[in-house]
Design a protein around this motif. Sequence first.
Motif, short mmCIF file in Angstrom:
data_model
loop_
_atom_site.label_atom_id
_atom_site.label_comp_id
_atom_site.label_asym_id
_atom_site.label_seq_id
_atom_site.Cartn_x
_atom_site.Cartn_y
_atom_site.Cartn_z
N ILE A 68 18.66 24.12 27.20
CA ILE A 68 18.37 25.35 27.93
C ILE A 68 19.15 25.40 29.23
CG2 ILE A 68 16.13 25.88 26.90
CD1 ILE A 68 14.76 24.48 29.27
N HIS A 69 19.43 24.26 29.82
CA HIS A 69 20.16 24.23 31.08
C HIS A 69 21.55 24.82 30.93
CE1 HIS A 69 17.05 21.95 33.15
NE2 HIS A 69 16.90 21.29 32.01
N VAL A 95 14.47 25.97 36.81
CA VAL A 95 13.55 25.30 37.72
C VAL A 95 12.37 24.87 36.84
CG1 VAL A 95 12.08 25.50 39.75
CG2 VAL A 95 14.30 26.68 39.67
N GLU A 96 12.28 23.57 36.60
CA GLU A 96 11.29 23.05 35.67
C GLU A 96 9.89 23.05 36.28
OE1 GLU A 96 12.51 19.27 34.15
OE2 GLU A 96 14.40 20.07 33.39
N GLY A 100 5.02 18.37 30.35
CA GLY A 100 5.95 18.36 29.23
C GLY A 100 5.95 19.68 28.49
N PHE A 101 6.59 19.68 27.35
CA PHE A 101 6.75 20.90 26.56
C PHE A 101 5.56 21.22 25.66
CE2 PHE A 101 11.27 19.78 27.33
CZ PHE A 101 11.63 20.92 28.02
N ALA A 126 10.47 23.58 24.22
CA ALA A 126 11.40 22.50 23.89
C ALA A 126 12.63 22.64 24.79
CB ALA A 126 11.82 22.56 22.43
N GLU A 127 13.36 21.57 24.91
CA GLU A 127 14.58 21.53 25.72
C GLU A 127 15.70 22.36 25.08
OE1 GLU A 127 17.49 20.37 28.51
OE2 GLU A 127 15.34 20.12 28.63
#
Length: 188
Positions: A68-69, A95-96, A100-101, A126-127
């Motif tokens: 995602i980044h 910005v996390e 967790g997910f 998810a990432e």
Amino acid sequence: MSRDRSITYRRVGALLHETAMVSEEKMHGVLEGAAAYADAELDQYAAAHALESFGVAVSVHADDIDSIHEGYRGLLADAAEAAGGEVAITDVRIVEGEGGFEGGRLDAVEFERDGRTVSIPAEHFAEDYYDHGAACRAIAETAPGDGPRSWRLAGFTREPGAGYDSIMVLATPGQREALHQHLGLTFS
């Protein structure tokens, strides 16, 4: 163009040129690259995807992406380019949120739009998967603020249980009406 004819890349290109969404040169260039399938019949989803090939749409992938980044960064770069580069999009970041997910993590997609910070809430599971709503809202920020064109989500016939990309189209109200009349797409 009449609506009762089958939809092909060639017809999509002609429509985009007739409605001043693409130049004649762009239309011919895309059709040259699509020569092997330019006259194959397209369903509405494929027609919406064809708009991306002509540079007037951006798709938010339903399948997994690398990250995602990097994904949002590339997505916004593509949207800004499709919008003619009239808006400067820089410093795209996630910005996390906390945790967790599992169950969804509340993040924010942030970036600078012409030097002004934009922050869009996003829920990530998810990432490697976009929050489609957040991605579409971010894409909308790349449209020039003083013109008649804006980004809208294309609607098309969907099969139950199938996964689809979200396809954002940059057009004027009149151009969206032509896309509706000739390709059957709807916009929200």
